[in-house]
Design a protein around this motif. Structure first.
Motif, short mmCIF file in Angstrom:
data_model
loop_
_atom_site.label_atom_id
_atom_site.label_comp_id
_atom_site.label_asym_id
_atom_site.label_seq_id
_atom_site.Cartn_x
_atom_site.Cartn_y
_atom_site.Cartn_z
N PHE A 1 0.80 -1.23 0.00
CA PHE A 1 0.00 0.00 0.00
C PHE A 1 0.83 1.27 0.00
N GLY A 2 2.14 1.13 0.20
CA GLY A 2 2.99 2.30 0.22
C GLY A 2 3.05 2.96 1.59
N GLN A 3 3.97 3.90 1.71
CA GLN A 3 4.17 4.61 2.97
C GLN A 3 3.13 5.73 3.08
N PRO A 4 2.37 5.78 4.19
CA PRO A 4 1.41 6.88 4.35
C PRO A 4 2.12 8.23 4.36
N ASN A 5 1.45 9.25 3.82
CA ASN A 5 2.05 10.58 3.88
C ASN A 5 1.79 11.16 5.27
N ASP A 6 1.76 12.46 5.37
CA ASP A 6 1.62 13.06 6.70
C ASP A 6 0.18 13.05 7.20
N ARG A 7 -0.72 12.41 6.47
CA ARG A 7 -2.10 12.27 6.92
C ARG A 7 -2.51 10.80 6.86
N LEU A 8 -3.45 10.43 7.74
CA LEU A 8 -3.91 9.05 7.77
C LEU A 8 -4.98 8.84 6.70
N HIS A 9 -4.52 8.79 5.43
CA HIS A 9 -5.47 8.62 4.33
C HIS A 9 -5.70 7.16 3.98
N HIS A 10 -4.90 6.26 4.57
CA HIS A 10 -5.03 4.84 4.24
C HIS A 10 -6.33 4.26 4.80
N ARG A 11 -6.96 3.39 4.01
CA ARG A 11 -8.21 2.78 4.43
C ARG A 11 -7.96 1.41 5.08
N HIS A 12 -6.89 1.32 5.82
CA HIS A 12 -6.54 0.04 6.44
C HIS A 12 -6.01 0.30 7.86
#
Length: 287
Positions: free
Chosen positions: A174-185
């Motif tokens: 899924f890649g490294q999250p940026n500075d916000r918690l945008h991941h749906r996991h």
């Protein structure tokens, strides 16, 4: 008649003189003579004939000797048995903790205790609920927060920083999250599990639409992160044990992960509880 009188009688018989018996019993000769006189008066019979060369048992004394030797040996056996019982660790100690702390620290401890104290039984309860130490529902509680009830003895065992972690598989997928918690996991605890719980992870607001699982078990939360299914908060100790990667190393949860031991002050008076507590403390001191 008491056992002390009979011990004096046996010692006089074996030592052959009042002086030797007095020396063996660590009293003066006059005391031995007085106690022998008292015993003869109680029995209303002569037990020894005194002479310059010592004492000679009468027929009545000789009749008593086999019975008194049996009583003496039985008394010695009883004293030895009582000493063994005092030295042995026998009984059940009830411990309550979380599932992850139980697997990491308590179950290995149970094996070591069984080797040292084969007659000791540990009743282990893993639950998110806090069992009542005051009502003796549990002897020892190991929790991630400090117990505040009265009449308890508490001790902090460990403290670790809490960060946001993911597995290598998760990062690769899924890649490294940026500075916000945008991941749906995202995996989080259910509301009410932690006393300091809020809608943030390491200080960042969580969009609830991105939470795929809410759990009431630290073991399940750790498994979700370790398996690559989700990202979530974890203390540095367990993250390092599972080779997890920290996301945003400069961000952490405001409250550290603390491990507290608690027991009722009356439980601490029990030998087997103190033994188990000391063994638990040793484990964390080695970390």
């Amino acid at each position: 008649m008491n056992w002390n009188d009979l011990q004096v009688f046996l010692e006089i018989y074996e030592s052959k003189t009042l002086r030797a018996a007095a020396k063996k019993l660590n009293v003066d000769q006059a005391t031995i003579a007085r106690r022998l006189n008292d015993l003869e008066e109680k029995l209303n019979t002569k037990l020894f004939i005194r002479s310059r060369n010592g004492v000679t048992p009468t027929s009545h004394a000789l009749d008593l000797i086999p019975h008194l030797n049996t009583i003496q040996q039985e008394t010695i056996d009883i004293e030895r048995k009582l000493n063994q019982l005092q030295q042995e660790v026998i009984g059940t100690v009830k411990i309550s903790t979380t599932d992850s702390l139980a697997i990491e620290f308590i179950t290995p401890l149970i094996h070591r205790l069984q080797v040292k104290y084969p007659k000791l039984c540990i009743e282990l309860t893993t639950t998110v609920e806090t069992l009542d130490l005051n009502k003796a529902e549990v002897d020892i509680s190991i929790r991630t927060f400090r117990a505040k009830e009265q009449d308890l003895i508490v001790k902090k065992l460990a403290e670790w920083e809490v960060g946001l972690y993911a597995s290598k598989e998760y990062i690769n997928k899924f890649g490294q999250p940026n500075d916000r918690l945008h991941h749906r996991h995202i995996v989080m605890y259910q509301q009410g599990i932690l006393p300091y719980q809020n809608d943030r992870l390491v200080g960042e607001v969580v969009d609830h639409s991105n939470i795929i699982t809410q759990v009431n078990s630290s073991l399940i939360l750790m498994h979700m992160i370790n398996s690559g299914s989700a990202i979530g908060e974890l203390c540095s100790y367990f993250a390092k044990k599972n080779n997890l990667q920290r996301i945003w190393p400069n961000k952490k949860r405001e409250q550290n992960y603390e491990v507290w031991l608690a027991m009722h002050k009356d439980s601490y008076k029990t030998k087997i509880v103190r033994i188990v507590i000391n063994e638990i403390v040793k484990i964390f001191e080695k970390l």
